[in-house]
Motif scaffolding. Sequence first.
Motif, PDB file in Angstrom:
ATOM      1  N   TRP A  21     -65.106  17.616 -36.504  1.00  0.00           N
ATOM      2  CA  TRP A  21     -63.785  17.261 -36.992  1.00  0.00           C
ATOM      3  C   TRP A  21     -63.775  15.804 -37.444  1.00  0.00           C
ATOM      4  N   TYR A  22     -62.801  15.483 -38.290  1.00  0.00           N
ATOM      5  CA  TYR A  22     -62.638  14.089 -38.702  1.00  0.00           C
ATOM      6  C   TYR A  22     -61.488  13.485 -37.916  1.00  0.00           C
ATOM      7  N   ASP A  23     -61.768  12.368 -37.323  1.00  0.00           N
ATOM      8  CA  ASP A  23     -60.758  11.613 -36.611  1.00  0.00           C
ATOM      9  C   ASP A  23     -61.122  10.142 -36.783  1.00  0.00           C
ATOM     10  N   GLU A  24     -60.196   9.368 -37.307  1.00  0.00           N
ATOM     11  CA  GLU A  24     -60.470   7.965 -37.592  1.00  0.00           C
ATOM     12  C   GLU A  24     -60.895   7.206 -36.329  1.00  0.00           C
ATOM     13  N   LYS A  25     -60.248   7.488 -35.217  1.00  0.00           N
ATOM     14  CA  LYS A  25     -60.575   6.801 -33.955  1.00  0.00           C
ATOM     15  C   LYS A  25     -61.981   7.172 -33.483  1.00  0.00           C
ATOM     16  N   THR A  26     -62.340   8.448 -33.596  1.00  0.00           N
ATOM     17  CA  THR A  26     -63.682   8.886 -33.215  1.00  0.00           C
ATOM     18  C   THR A  26     -64.731   8.207 -34.083  1.00  0.00           C
ATOM     19  N   ASP A  27     -64.488   8.161 -35.393  1.00  0.00           N
ATOM     20  CA  ASP A  27     -65.428   7.504 -36.301  1.00  0.00           C
ATOM     21  C   ASP A  27     -65.570   6.026 -35.970  1.00  0.00           C
ATOM     22  N   LYS A  28     -64.464   5.378 -35.654  1.00  0.00           N
ATOM     23  CA  LYS A  28     -64.509   3.959 -35.293  1.00  0.00           C
ATOM     24  C   LYS A  28     -65.305   3.754 -34.008  1.00  0.00           C
ATOM     25  N   ASN A  29     -65.055   4.588 -33.004  1.00  0.00           N
ATOM     26  CA  ASN A  29     -65.781   4.489 -31.736  1.00  0.00           C
ATOM     27  C   ASN A  29     -67.276   4.742 -31.930  1.00  0.00           C
ATOM     28  N   LEU A  30     -67.622   5.797 -32.672  1.00  0.00           N
ATOM     29  CA  LEU A  30     -69.023   6.111 -32.920  1.00  0.00           C
ATOM     30  C   LEU A  30     -69.704   5.009 -33.727  1.00  0.00           C
ATOM     31  N   SER A  31     -68.989   4.444 -34.698  1.00  0.00           N
ATOM     32  CA  SER A  31     -69.551   3.348 -35.497  1.00  0.00           C
ATOM     33  C   SER A  31     -69.902   2.162 -34.615  1.00  0.00           C
ATOM     34  N   GLY A  32     -69.033   1.842 -33.674  1.00  0.00           N
ATOM     35  CA  GLY A  32     -69.311   0.758 -32.737  1.00  0.00           C
ATOM     36  C   GLY A  32     -70.512   1.067 -31.862  1.00  0.00           C
ATOM     37  N   MET A  33     -70.612   2.305 -31.390  1.00  0.00           N
ATOM     38  CA  MET A  33     -71.743   2.708 -30.571  1.00  0.00           C
ATOM     39  C   MET A  33     -73.045   2.619 -31.360  1.00  0.00           C
ATOM     40  N   ILE A  34     -73.001   3.046 -32.619  1.00  0.00           N
ATOM     41  CA  ILE A  34     -74.184   2.984 -33.476  1.00  0.00           C
ATOM     42  C   ILE A  34     -74.613   1.533 -33.666  1.00  0.00           C
ATOM     43  N   ARG A  35     -73.673   0.669 -33.983  1.00  0.00           N
ATOM     44  CA  ARG A  35     -74.009  -0.747 -34.211  1.00  0.00           C
ATOM     45  C   ARG A  35     -74.560  -1.401 -32.936  1.00  0.00           C
ATOM     46  N   ARG A  36     -73.959  -1.107 -31.802  1.00  0.00           N
ATOM     47  CA  ARG A  36     -74.466  -1.660 -30.534  1.00  0.00           C
ATOM     48  C   ARG A  36     -75.849  -1.104 -30.211  1.00  0.00           C
ATOM     49  N   GLY A  37     -76.050   0.181 -30.491  1.00  0.00           N
ATOM     50  CA  GLY A  37     -77.360   0.792 -30.263  1.00  0.00           C
ATOM     51  C   GLY A  37     -78.428   0.192 -31.164  1.00  0.00           C
ATOM     52  N   MET A  38     -78.087  -0.030 -32.419  1.00  0.00           N
ATOM     53  CA  MET A  38     -79.032  -0.653 -33.343  1.00  0.00           C
ATOM     54  C   MET A  38     -79.412  -2.041 -32.848  1.00  0.00           C
ATOM     55  N   SER A  39     -78.440  -2.803 -32.427  1.00  0.00           N
ATOM     56  CA  SER A  39     -78.691  -4.151 -31.920  1.00  0.00           C
ATOM     57  C   SER A  39     -79.584  -4.097 -30.678  1.00  0.00           C
ATOM     58  N   HIS A  40     -79.276  -3.205 -29.768  1.00  0.00           N
ATOM     59  CA  HIS A  40     -80.050  -3.057 -28.527  1.00  0.00           C
ATOM     60  C   HIS A  40     -81.507  -2.705 -28.835  1.00  0.00           C
ATOM     61  N   LEU A  41     -81.718  -1.738 -29.710  1.00  0.00           N
ATOM     62  CA  LEU A  41     -83.074  -1.298 -30.032  1.00  0.00           C
ATOM     63  C   LEU A  41     -83.835  -2.348 -30.838  1.00  0.00           C
ATOM     64  N   ASN A  42     -83.138  -3.066 -31.722  1.00  0.00           N
ATOM     65  CA  ASN A  42     -83.783  -4.150 -32.473  1.00  0.00           C
ATOM     66  C   ASN A  42     -84.273  -5.236 -31.516  1.00  0.00           C
TER      67      ASN A  42
END
Length: 107
Positions: A21-42
Amino acid sequence: MSEEEFLNLLQDTKDYLHISWYDEKTDKNLSGMIRRGMSHLNKIAGVTLNFIEEDLPRQLLLDYVRYANSQALEVFNTNFQSELLELNLDYAIKQQKEGAIDENQST
């Protein structure tokens, strides 16, 4: 990473987590998780990783987001210790080899 690549990664992450499903809040939360994960792995790798290619960095990122989304992030490093060590060593060896090549070319 371009905005288009990030949006594709966001969609791939949603597919991996079976979020259809599309939900703006879910996309925002997942985007933050992705960015934090990228930073952590880098930080673990010591370089900027490519999360677009189907390889270890991408798989670890998807699993990082899966754990973060499940509020289980505190056990991610423990559960993926061997993969994170492999990531760190692979890129440390690549950097060392590149440094040796650069030294040989400059002499």
